[in-house]
Enzyme design. Structure first.
Site, PDB file in Angstrom:
ATOM      1  N   ARG A  41      -0.835   9.087   1.231  1.00  0.00           N
ATOM      2  CA  ARG A  41      -2.277   9.278   1.104  1.00  0.00           C
ATOM      3  C   ARG A  41      -2.682  10.752   0.980  1.00  0.00           C
ATOM      4  NH1 ARG A  41      -5.280   5.178   5.061  1.00  0.00           N
ATOM      5  NH2 ARG A  41      -4.534   3.618   3.602  1.00  0.00           N
ATOM      6  N   ARG A  62      -1.302   9.086   9.160  1.00  0.00           N
ATOM      7  CA  ARG A  62      -1.103   7.660   9.451  1.00  0.00           C
ATOM      8  C   ARG A  62      -0.692   6.880   8.207  1.00  0.00           C
ATOM      9  NH1 ARG A  62      -4.209   3.417   8.611  1.00  0.00           N
ATOM     10  NH2 ARG A  62      -6.203   4.515   8.408  1.00  0.00           N
ATOM     11  N   HIS A  66      -8.970   9.796   2.916  1.00  0.00           N
ATOM     12  CA  HIS A  66      -8.619   8.700   2.007  1.00  0.00           C
ATOM     13  C   HIS A  66      -8.902   9.182   0.596  1.00  0.00           C
ATOM     14  CE1 HIS A  66      -8.333   4.767   0.184  1.00  0.00           C
ATOM     15  NE2 HIS A  66      -7.886   4.281   1.321  1.00  0.00           N
ATOM     16  N   GLU A  93       0.842  -1.205   0.000  1.00  0.00           N
ATOM     17  CA  GLU A  93       0.000   0.000   0.000  1.00  0.00           C
ATOM     18  C   GLU A  93       0.872   1.248   0.000  1.00  0.00           C
ATOM     19  OE1 GLU A  93      -2.893  -0.248   3.146  1.00  0.00           O
ATOM     20  OE2 GLU A  93      -3.807  -2.030   2.294  1.00  0.00           O
ATOM     21  N   HIS A 130     -11.304   9.896   6.762  1.00  0.00           N
ATOM     22  CA  HIS A 130     -11.047   8.465   6.950  1.00  0.00           C
ATOM     23  C   HIS A 130     -10.519   8.135   8.341  1.00  0.00           C
ATOM     24  CE1 HIS A 130     -10.123   4.404   5.707  1.00  0.00           C
ATOM     25  NE2 HIS A 130      -8.834   4.564   5.956  1.00  0.00           N
TER      26      HIS A 130
HETATM   27  C1  SIN Z   1      -7.337   0.999   2.573  1.00  0.00           C
HETATM   28  O1  SIN Z   1      -7.580  -0.197   2.496  1.00  0.00           O
HETATM   29  O2  SIN Z   1      -7.096   1.681   1.587  1.00  0.00           O
HETATM   30  C2  SIN Z   1      -7.349   1.667   3.915  1.00  0.00           C
HETATM   31  C3  SIN Z   1      -6.464   1.011   4.849  1.00  0.00           C
HETATM   32  C4  SIN Z   1      -6.120   1.955   5.950  1.00  0.00           C
HETATM   33  O3  SIN Z   1      -6.912   2.795   6.326  1.00  0.00           O
HETATM   34  O4  SIN Z   1      -4.990   1.886   6.427  1.00  0.00           O
END
Ligand code: SIN
Length: 478
Positions: free
Chosen positions: A276, A367, A229, A113, A332
């Protein structure tokens, strides 16, 4: 002989459940709004749990990525503690019955990610990690003889005597009040996403626990840092939106604008997997210029890897296997909250906080992806273990009094507050808009407005850009 007062835990997401399980054998009463203990943001978490479990990876690399994502606003010692604890947390969860996704040789499958320098996201049920954790921990908690459940209740007030929190007042849907004595009270009530016009959080993430902690005199920290997000499903007119997990971009999905141009091209070395906040601001901009889409048609094995996203899209007439998904940023995760140490201590005797409602400094200004379930479980276990033996308040002689959160806003004003925070304290902020919003908010009477004011004020006071807090009028460039 009087029975020992229980530890009262408010909230039954992963942080509350992990705390309750680890507090054994001390009696625990779990208080939550939903009758079945569901409804928390934890259950909606898709990506997974970040943990350096691969031989080529290590907690130091995980800590490095956490600090970079957090713009080094993090508490570094807390970060190292958490990333060291991550592999043990995954092992503990597996022992609780979480069936993590594994390859044919039984090795944990690892996703990638944004902001991570390595594939280190452990997942379960493809994009259903939060639900899988909740199912396993809830089953354990329902079997545990030291835990008593009380669903369908809201917490209205804390009871205070001789300098300690010694209980609380709940109210059920029919308005019936009940007082509960406590050895300790733990707030595990989640974040504040539902105070914003667009959010990936469930409706219950409304800041009620944070407001109660503040009313009791607990200190707040980092309230201006709200994570947006970049990719929630863009459903016009809706507030609570399904998440389109970042793991899709880890699997090759790409963002584009209304003309089909790649959104993240030349913007950041990590492209679509940039931190993010960077991606969220770009998507926010594109939404104002005609829209933003995620092209995930190159992704394979949808039913195994992304069943939740597939189902959410199909339910709204979008087939992500053949066409792009319309996306919007959405509130988020709140990095800020009640100031605590890693052990959940709020500084108010008898009052503790854990999970998203708490701010122990581990996430800094932004985060890192998939560090939230990790924090909830690891810090919950740490707090529960401490509470298992921590003395409660002495039998008091003083007069008890109630600390109330105060009256709530009416539905119309609450909707206006959500729009106000989305516009003024969203991914892009400036002093003029923040000041105007503060003036509007000050005229509203209700605890949500006081919380909104606290967030707006913190955002106004931080005049530079840092992590998720981005000031377009910044004196220092981000
Ligand atoms: C996601 O799956 O994109 C969110 C995961 C997260 O909030 O860390």
């Amino acid at each position: 002989m009087r029975a020992e007062a229980p530890v009262l835990i408010v909230g039954a997401g992963v942080a509350g459940l992990a705390t309750a399980l680890a507090a054994a054998p001390r009696p625990v009463r779990l208080l939550c709004r939903a009758h079945d203990g569901c409804g928390s943001a934890s259950a909606l978490a898709q990506g997974g749990i970040a943990a350096a479990v691969d031989a080529a990876d290590g907690p130091a690399a995980h800590a490095h990525d956490t600090l970079v994502a957090g713009a080094h606003h993090n508490d570094e010692a807390a970060v190292r503690c958490l990333t060291d604890e991550a592999p043990r947390t995954v092992a503990w969860l597996a022992a609780q019955g979480v069936a993590f996704d594994r390859d044919a040789d039984g090795r944990l499958q690892l996703g990638r990610e944004g902001g991570h320098g390595a594939a280190r996201i452990v997942h379960a049920g493809g994009d259903g990690t939060g639900a899988a954790l909740m199912q396993a921990l809830r089953a354990q908690a329902q079997r545990a003889t030291h835990i008593q459940w009380r669903g369908g209740v809201d917490v209205d007030a804390l009871r205070w005597r001789d300098g300690h929190v010694v209980g609380l007042l709940t109210r059920d849907e029919r308005g019936r009040g009940e007082t509960h004595d406590a050895a300790h009270v733990v707030l595990a009530t989640g974040g504040i996403g539902s105070l914003f016009g667009r959010t990936s959080n469930p409706p219950g993430a409304d800041g009620a626990g944070l407001a109660l902690g503040l009313a009791a005199g607990a200190a707040a920290r980092d309230l201006e840092f709200m994570q947006f997000h970049p990719t929630a499903l863009d459903l016009p007119g809706r507030q609570n939106l399904p998440l389109i997990t970042e793991a899709l971009r880890g699997a090759g999905a790409r963002l584009h604008d209304v003309h089909g141009h790649p959104l993240m091209k030349d913007l950041h070395p990590l492209g679509d997997l940039a931190p993010r906040d960077v991606v969220a601001r770009r998507v926010w901009q594109a939404c104002r210029e005609g829209g933003a889409w995620l092209d995930a048609t190159a992704v394979t094995d949808w039913p195994q890897r992304f069943p939740g996203v597939l189902a959410a899209c199909l339910a709204h007439g979008i087939d992500p296997r053949t066409g792009s998904i319309p996306v919007t940023p959405a509130a988020h995760f709140h990095m800020g909250g009640l100031a605590t140490g890693l052990d959940g201590d709020t500084g108010i005797p008898g009052l503790h906080a854990v999970g998203e409602v708490a701010c122990n400094g581990v996430h800094g200004a932004n985060r890192l992806a998939s560090n939230s379930l990790l924090e909830g479980v690891a810090c919950g276990r740490r707090l529960g273990t401490r509470l298992a033996t921590l003395a409660g308040p002495l039998r008091g002689q003083g007069t008890a009094r109630w600390i109330e959160r105060g009256p709530a806003l009416d539905a119309g004003t609450l909707a206006a507050l959500r729009q106000l925070l989305w516009t003024a304290a969203g991914p892009r902020r400036d002093a003029t808009t923040l000041r105007d919003a503060l003036r509007t908010c000050a005229a509203w009477h209700g605890w949500q407005a006081r919380l909104g004011e606290a967030v707006l004020l913190a955002a106004l006071r931080r005049t530079d850009s840092l992590g998720a807090h981005w000031r377009r009028d910044a004196t220092v460039a981000a």
